[in-house]
Write an enzyme that holds these catalytic residues in place. Structure first.
Site, PDB file in Angstrom:
ATOM      1  N   HIS A  15       0.899  -1.227  -0.043  1.00  0.00           N
ATOM      2  CA  HIS A  15      -0.104   0.014  -0.071  1.00  0.00           C
ATOM      3  C   HIS A  15       0.940   1.171  -0.044  1.00  0.00           C
ATOM      4  CE1 HIS A  15       0.472   0.270   4.527  1.00  0.00           C
ATOM      5  NE2 HIS A  15       0.565  -1.126   4.221  1.00  0.00           N
ATOM      6  N   ALA A  16       0.168   2.587   0.058  1.00  0.00           N
ATOM      7  CA  ALA A  16       1.027   3.558  -0.239  1.00  0.00           C
ATOM      8  C   ALA A  16       2.130   3.933   0.809  1.00  0.00           C
ATOM      9  CB  ALA A  16      -0.091   4.974  -0.074  1.00  0.00           C
TER      10      ALA A  16
END
Length: 88
Positions: A15-16
């Site tokens: 994820h980010a």
């Protein structure tokens, strides 16, 4: 060329936040660094490229480095991902 295949174990996938840390680590090196998932390969120095892969948990990714500092680059990226408990 150096290459390593890793398994993403984070329940949310790549994820980010960890992707940003990995991109920042990759950007410190002169080598060309790519990450591949499901037949697509993107520049690991591009957060948009890495996020576009949508890498879920329990996925295998391949990181490849080509260049003068490829050994240090691949080791650093792998270390950063392990430190964040993103890969096994």
């Amino acid at each position: 060329m150096k290459q390593v295949t890793l398994t993403v174990i984070d329940p949310v996938g790549l994820h980010a936040r960890p992707a940003t840390v990995a991109v920042n680590a990759a950007s410190k090196y002169k080598s060309d660094i790519n990450v591949a998932f499901k037949g697509r390969e993107v520049n690991m120095k591009s957060i948009m490229g890495v996020m576009s892969l949508g890498i879920p948990t329990q996925s295998e990714i391949t990181i490849s480095c080509t260049g003068e500092d490829e050994d240090a680059a691949i080791a650093a990226i792998e270390e950063v991902l392990r430190a964040q408990k993103i890969i096994a």
